[in-house]
Design an enzyme around this catalytic site. Structure first.
Site, short mmCIF file in Angstrom:
data_model
loop_
_atom_site.label_atom_id
_atom_site.label_comp_id
_atom_site.label_asym_id
_atom_site.label_seq_id
_atom_site.Cartn_x
_atom_site.Cartn_y
_atom_site.Cartn_z
N ARG A 1 -30.05 1.19 -15.20
CA ARG A 1 -31.12 0.54 -15.96
C ARG A 1 -32.30 1.47 -16.18
O ARG A 1 -32.87 1.54 -17.25
CB ARG A 1 -31.61 -0.72 -15.24
CG ARG A 1 -32.68 -1.47 -16.04
CD ARG A 1 -33.63 -2.27 -15.15
NE ARG A 1 -32.95 -3.27 -14.38
CZ ARG A 1 -32.66 -4.50 -14.81
NH1 ARG A 1 -32.98 -4.84 -16.04
NH2 ARG A 1 -32.05 -5.35 -14.02
N GLU B 1 -25.41 -18.45 -13.00
CA GLU B 1 -24.64 -17.42 -12.32
C GLU B 1 -25.36 -17.01 -11.04
O GLU B 1 -26.59 -17.08 -10.96
CB GLU B 1 -24.46 -16.19 -13.22
CG GLU B 1 -23.81 -16.49 -14.56
CD GLU B 1 -23.97 -15.35 -15.55
OE1 GLU B 1 -24.39 -14.25 -15.15
OE2 GLU B 1 -23.69 -15.56 -16.75
N ASP C 1 0.83 -1.20 0.00
CA ASP C 1 0.00 0.00 0.00
C ASP C 1 0.87 1.25 0.00
O ASP C 1 0.53 2.25 -0.65
CB ASP C 1 -0.91 0.01 1.23
CG ASP C 1 -2.00 -1.05 1.16
OD1 ASP C 1 -2.21 -1.61 0.06
OD2 ASP C 1 -2.65 -1.30 2.19
N CYS D 1 -50.03 9.96 24.36
CA CYS D 1 -50.80 11.04 24.99
C CYS D 1 -51.90 10.51 25.92
O CYS D 1 -52.57 11.30 26.58
CB CYS D 1 -51.40 11.96 23.94
SG CYS D 1 -52.74 11.19 22.98
N CYS E 1 -51.54 15.00 19.55
CA CYS E 1 -50.69 13.95 20.10
C CYS E 1 -49.26 14.16 19.60
O CYS E 1 -49.04 14.25 18.38
CB CYS E 1 -51.20 12.57 19.68
SG CYS E 1 -50.12 11.21 20.18
N GLU F 1 -23.76 -5.67 -12.55
CA GLU F 1 -24.44 -5.28 -11.32
C GLU F 1 -23.46 -4.56 -10.39
O GLU F 1 -22.37 -5.06 -10.10
CB GLU F 1 -24.97 -6.53 -10.61
CG GLU F 1 -26.10 -6.28 -9.68
CD GLU F 1 -27.46 -6.30 -10.38
OE1 GLU F 1 -28.45 -6.02 -9.70
OE2 GLU F 1 -27.52 -6.59 -11.59
N ASP G 1 -27.47 -9.12 -5.58
CA ASP G 1 -28.53 -8.22 -5.13
C ASP G 1 -27.99 -6.80 -5.14
O ASP G 1 -27.51 -6.27 -4.14
CB ASP G 1 -28.97 -8.62 -3.72
CG ASP G 1 -30.31 -7.99 -3.35
OD1 ASP G 1 -30.97 -7.42 -4.24
OD2 ASP G 1 -30.69 -8.06 -2.17
N CYS H 1 -53.84 5.64 24.12
CA CYS H 1 -52.65 5.96 23.32
C CYS H 1 -51.40 5.87 24.19
O CYS H 1 -51.38 6.41 25.30
CB CYS H 1 -52.78 7.37 22.73
SG CYS H 1 -51.29 7.95 21.90
N TYR I 1 -21.36 -9.32 -16.58
CA TYR I 1 -21.79 -10.63 -17.07
C TYR I 1 -22.38 -10.65 -18.47
O TYR I 1 -22.72 -11.71 -18.98
CB TYR I 1 -22.81 -11.24 -16.11
CG TYR I 1 -23.95 -10.31 -15.72
CD1 TYR I 1 -24.94 -9.97 -16.62
CD2 TYR I 1 -24.01 -9.79 -14.43
CE1 TYR I 1 -25.98 -9.13 -16.26
CE2 TYR I 1 -25.04 -8.94 -14.06
CZ TYR I 1 -26.01 -8.61 -14.98
OH TYR I 1 -27.04 -7.76 -14.62
N LYS J 1 -35.51 -17.39 -7.59
CA LYS J 1 -35.47 -16.56 -6.38
C LYS J 1 -35.44 -17.46 -5.15
O LYS J 1 -36.29 -18.34 -4.99
CB LYS J 1 -36.69 -15.65 -6.33
CG LYS J 1 -36.80 -14.69 -7.51
CD LYS J 1 -35.85 -13.52 -7.38
CE LYS J 1 -36.35 -12.53 -6.38
NZ LYS J 1 -35.53 -11.30 -6.33
N LYS K 1 -27.12 -14.56 -8.63
CA LYS K 1 -27.88 -13.33 -8.86
C LYS K 1 -27.50 -12.31 -7.78
O LYS K 1 -27.95 -12.40 -6.64
CB LYS K 1 -29.38 -13.62 -8.83
CG LYS K 1 -30.23 -12.41 -9.21
CD LYS K 1 -31.70 -12.79 -9.30
CE LYS K 1 -32.56 -11.60 -9.72
NZ LYS K 1 -32.52 -10.49 -8.75
N CYS L 1 -55.50 6.89 17.55
CA CYS L 1 -55.49 7.97 18.52
C CYS L 1 -56.10 9.17 17.81
O CYS L 1 -55.58 9.61 16.77
CB CYS L 1 -54.06 8.29 18.98
SG CYS L 1 -53.96 9.81 19.96
N LYS M 1 -29.24 -19.09 -17.79
CA LYS M 1 -29.25 -18.54 -19.15
C LYS M 1 -28.92 -19.63 -20.15
O LYS M 1 -28.06 -20.48 -19.90
CB LYS M 1 -28.20 -17.42 -19.29
CG LYS M 1 -28.36 -16.25 -18.35
CD LYS M 1 -27.19 -15.28 -18.49
CE LYS M 1 -27.32 -14.12 -17.52
NZ LYS M 1 -26.13 -13.22 -17.57
N TYR N 1 2.13 1.89 -3.50
CA TYR N 1 1.02 2.38 -4.33
C TYR N 1 0.75 3.86 -4.03
O TYR N 1 0.61 4.68 -4.94
CB TYR N 1 -0.23 1.54 -4.07
CG TYR N 1 -1.42 1.91 -4.95
CD1 TYR N 1 -1.61 1.28 -6.17
CD2 TYR N 1 -2.33 2.89 -4.55
CE1 TYR N 1 -2.69 1.61 -6.99
CE2 TYR N 1 -3.41 3.23 -5.35
CZ TYR N 1 -3.58 2.58 -6.57
OH TYR N 1 -4.65 2.93 -7.37
N ASP N 2 0.70 4.20 -2.72
CA ASP N 2 0.43 5.58 -2.33
C ASP N 2 1.54 6.51 -2.78
O ASP N 2 1.29 7.67 -3.17
CB ASP N 2 0.26 5.68 -0.81
CG ASP N 2 -1.00 4.98 -0.32
OD1 ASP N 2 -1.89 4.73 -1.15
OD2 ASP N 2 -1.07 4.67 0.88
#
Length: 662
Positions: A130, A107, A29, A400, A420, A164, A111, A397, A216, A303, A109, A415, A279, A32-33
């Site tokens: 999209r 593949e 690192d 109140c 309130c 994604e 999220d 409630c 993909y 799913k 999926k 209520c 697919k 790189y820096d």
């Protein structure tokens, strides 16, 4: 170009690929820096060598003005869903019947947020969300902040790829921990966090949140790429991060085995997945199978069932909403569900608790509805030890202590005290929400904090916050820039149209759609406030319950005073409809159907509303006009049966162009 600048950029691109994509850094690192700092210094000395894709541009710091709309060259389709073995078996049989025996690529999926990347002559030029599949948003500058996405690639022809964007679980935990410290609303899950991050106007925020992406799909034809597996190899060869957890399967047994294996691995992955994508491997067979209006016929998404876990329900508490509705909530022993910690779930109402026989002290089964909202599925009475008792819904409630009311025919308790404190607080949260006045950074935690400090007691107090700027800046956790951003957002909200204001006022039974219908029909606030019951129920989509709610709301002196105060602050009190032009759409109920090619469905809807139409989702005898595009189905048929006037897309566009020219 300065030769050393070119050498450093090439080196840092390579080192970034090793670190972000291969996870095999070849330099420390510190090294790189050091090289990054050298490049930054040289670029300052040689501004003529500026390159938007230089590694130095990934540090963030730009403030964007907004996101432009971009029409996709090829539509970005959604996937059809399958939920069990039989759904997938039917898909495989349909494919085999159409194109013969074939193999499939499976593949994970991810999220996340679907994205399209564009390259020209090997250089990254644009990233587009999209959107609705036809038109997306240009988020190029934010995508530059994601380290694993290459800014230059070996392939020199024009290229568009799809994939994604996601937030890794580790990044999600870090982001929410930081937001908790700053009294900001927590993200519900990594997907929401990724979507919210991509739409940030400050690129530095995107850089700090450490998003990632898997790629993909090729959206252009590439010589030598004849299958989905070829596409993945091509992407990997050109420096894109692909998910290695894919497999070529030849039959249903292999497909289901892959699904079962990855269902078990799901919790251990460093990112969220919500299913498996199947697919057809051959691109030629994909083309042969083609598409429906919304989905490809050559792919399906399996799913995962909502994850169910068992935990203890330790208490039931009540919350009071802006309309006075009292909602019971389960307090749970903390448990991890679908990747996030859950310690509460909504129990809806008294009848829900009784029907499911839920008792304090019960062991209960919990899941996330749609992988987002925690819910109690059922209690486990067989695990009771005798200490649990039947829950009795309170009669007053919790805030109140006013007597609660349950109206005939309703399951909810209310209520009815308009003063309130809980109702007042929730009304301000609703008013400032995205779907209402969209006051950015004024979330529920900030509203609660300002309320505790007597800066916000009513909706109109939001528009006097600027008078307390010095006080706000002195509060712990706030900076001058964040307060000014909030005050700017409050000022901007004054120009929101009437339908947003109506929805923000929180009139009982008046949701987003009803608010829009009322705004388009009555045009301004004074006309709506003066409307009679008969005038209200004459409006399409406004029933007698909604009409009574509007009448009751505006006859209250306190609400009349609120409107007058909001007027004095300069809030807009009319709709977006053009009043000074009579069009063929004025005061007509119009239905859109079929696939439009010249503009999106939302764009067509906005144009119709602009020129005085009320856009409805269904055809009936009250429909005046049906506008249809390609592959129009049952709505067009029903219109023809009822004798309703119809108009094709080309005629519609020609008609609208007359008004646009004026």
């Amino acid at each position: 170009m300065n030769q050393r600048i070119k050498e450093l950029r090439d080196l840092l691109h390579t080192y970034g690929y090793e670190y972000y994509v291969l996870d095999k850094p070849s330099v420390s690192d510190q090294e790189y820096d050091r090289l990054m700092q050298e490049l930054q210094d040289l670029e300052k000395e040689h501004p003529e060598d500026y390159d938007a894709n230089s590694p130095t541009q990934r540090v963030g710091g730009k403030i964007l003005e907004g996101f432009g709309k971009v029409r996709h060259v090829r539509q970005m389709y959604s996937l059809g869903n399958g939920y069990n073995y039989e759904d997938l078996q039917s898909f495989v049989k349909r494919v085999d019947a159409s194109v013969g025996d074939t193999d499939f690529v499976l593949e994970l999926k991810i999220d996340g947020l679907a994205m399209s990347l564009h390259y020209d002559n090997g250089i990254f030029v644009q990233a587009v969300t999209r959107g609705d599949g036809v038109v997306g948003e240009d988020v190029t500058e934010n995508i530059r902040m994601i380290g694993s996405i290459p800014m230059q690639i070996p392939y020199k022809d024009t290229l568009e790829i799809r994939g994604e964007i996601y937030m890794p679980k580790a990044s999600f935990e870090q982001v929410n921990a930081k937001r908790a410290k700053q009294n900001e609303e927590l993200f519900a899950n990594p997907r929401n966090a990724a979507a919210g991050t991509i739409r940030q106007l400050d690129t530095n925020v995107v850089y700090q949140r450490k998003l990632d992406g898997f790629w993909y799909q090729l959206a252009v034809d590439v010589e030598g790429v004849n299958s989905q597996s070829d596409s993945l190899e091509f992407l990997a060869h050109n420096g894109f991060k692909i998910n290695p957890e894919y497999r070529i399967c030849k039959n249903m047994d292999e497909i289901w085995s892959f699904i079962e294996t990855n269902s078990e691995k799901r919790a251990t992955l460093p990112y969220e997945i919500d299913g498996i994508v199947i697919k057809v491997n051959s691109l030629a067979k994909q083309n042969q199978l083609g598409y429906t209006v919304k989905t490809p016929k050559w792919a399906i998404a399996y799913k995962f069932p909502a994850e169910e876990v068992v935990t203890k329900l330790t208490d039931i508490t009540l919350t009071v909403g802006r309309t006075g509705k009292v909602t019971p909530n389960a307090v749970l022993e903390v448990v991890r569900v679908a990747g996030t910690k859950v310690q509460a779930a909504q129990l809806h109402n008294e009848d829900y608790i009784a029907h499911k026989d839920i008792r304090i002290g019960d062991m209960v089964v919990v899941r996330k509805a749609g992988d987002i909202i925690p819910e109690v599925v059922r209690s486990l009475p067989e695990r009771r030890d005798g200490s649990q008792g039947v829950y009795t819904f309170p009669t007053t409630c919790p805030v109140c202590h006013t007597h609660l009311v349950r109206y005939d025919g309703e399951a909810d308790h209310y209520c009815i005290n308009v003063d309130c404190p809980a109702r007042v607080l929730e009304s301000m949260v609703h008013f400032a929400s995205r779907d209402a006045m969209n006051i950015d950074t004024l979330g529920d935690k900030r509203i609660a904090l300002f309320h505790e400090n007597h800066l916000l007691d009513t909706i109109e107090d939001i528009y006097t916050l600027h008078e307390h700027r010095d006080t706000l800046i002195q509060m712990e956790g706030f900076k001058e820039t964040s307060i000014d951003k909030l005050l700017d957002a409050i000022e901007t909200s004054k120009s929101k149209p009437l339908d947003d204001l109506l929805y923000g006022l929180g009139i009982k039974h008046i949701g987003k759609k009803a608010a829009h219908v009322l705004a388009q029909h009555f045009k301004d606030m004074d006309q709506l406030m003066a409307a009679t019951y008969d005038q209200l129920i004459a409006v399409n989509d406004i029933g007698y319950i909604s009409a009574e709610s509007v009448i009751d709301f505006f006859k209250e002196d306190s609400n009349q005073r609120l409107i007058e105060r909001l007027k004095s602050f300069g809030l807009r009190m009319n709709s977006d409809t053009i009043d000074n032009i009579e069009t063929m759409f004025s005061d007509k109920t119009v239905v859109l159907t079929g696939s439009l090619t010249g503009l999106t469905r939302n764009e067509a809807k906005a144009l119709l509303e602009k020129y005085g139409a009320n856009v409805s989702g269904s055809v009936s005898k009250k429909t005046d006009l049906v506008i249809y595009g390609e592959e129009a189905g049952s709505k067009l048929s029903k219109a023809q049966q009822l004798g309703v006037e119809t108009m094709d897309e080309a005629t519609f566009l020609a008609e609208v162009s007359k008004y646009e020219e004026n």
